[in-house]
Motif scaffolding. Structure first.
Motif, short mmCIF file in Angstrom:
data_model
loop_
_atom_site.label_atom_id
_atom_site.label_comp_id
_atom_site.label_asym_id
_atom_site.label_seq_id
_atom_site.Cartn_x
_atom_site.Cartn_y
_atom_site.Cartn_z
N GLY A 48 0.78 -1.22 0.00
CA GLY A 48 0.00 0.00 0.00
C GLY A 48 0.82 1.28 0.00
O GLY A 48 0.26 2.38 -0.08
N VAL A 71 2.75 10.05 -2.74
CA VAL A 71 1.55 10.84 -2.54
C VAL A 71 1.95 12.28 -2.26
O VAL A 71 3.04 12.53 -1.71
CB VAL A 71 0.71 10.25 -1.37
N LEU A 85 -3.03 7.53 2.25
CA LEU A 85 -2.69 6.18 1.84
C LEU A 85 -3.25 5.21 2.87
O LEU A 85 -3.36 5.56 4.05
CB LEU A 85 -1.17 5.99 1.74
N VAL A 107 6.82 4.76 1.79
CA VAL A 107 5.87 5.86 1.62
C VAL A 107 6.67 7.12 1.35
O VAL A 107 7.54 7.49 2.15
CB VAL A 107 4.99 6.04 2.87
#
Length: 129
Positions: free
Chosen positions: A8, A12, A18, A125
């Motif tokens: 995931g 971004v 997220l 991320v």
């Protein structure tokens, strides 16, 4: 094989969201508290959010409180971390971990995080400004 697999992560923009997933296999995961940690480049790994095994008590670090939400789906052996209003400084590799000996808050605040019983490989991320 005892395993945690995260997914995931991605790129971004700041302010975006997220939803990370952590899928457990090879052990009775409901006996374990589950934690989300993150590690930014050059920094120590820090506990972000944790959820206890039986009662589902949750813990959030002050930096994410009100923006991140942890939940679990027992039918899917999955723990989620919904992350909202992300900030560039939250760019990091996010890991999930499991431990049968601790509840949520002690697990997240444990300075000896390397001793936690099971770790995933992490998901990156990246939050752009």
């Amino acid at each position: 094989e005892v395993q945690l697999v995260e997914s995931g992560g991605g790129l971004v923009q700041a302010g975006g969201s997220l939803n990370l997933s952590c899928v457990a296999s090879g052990f009775i995961w409901t006996d374990y508290a589950i934690a989300w940690f993150r590690q930014a480049p050059g920094k120590e790994r820090e506990g972000v959010s944790c959820i206890s095994n039986y009662h589902g008590n949750t813990y959030y670090s002050d930096s994410v409180k009100g923006r991140f939400y942890i939940s679990k789906d027992s039918n899917k052996n999955t723990v989620y971390l919904q992350m909202n209003d992300l900030k560039p400084e939250e760019t990091a590799v996010y890991f999930c971990a499991a431990d049968s000996r601790l509840t949520a808050q002690p697990m997240c605040m444990n300075p000896r995080y390397r001793d936690l019983e099971v770790w995933g490989q992490g998901t990156l991320v990246t939050v752009s400004s």
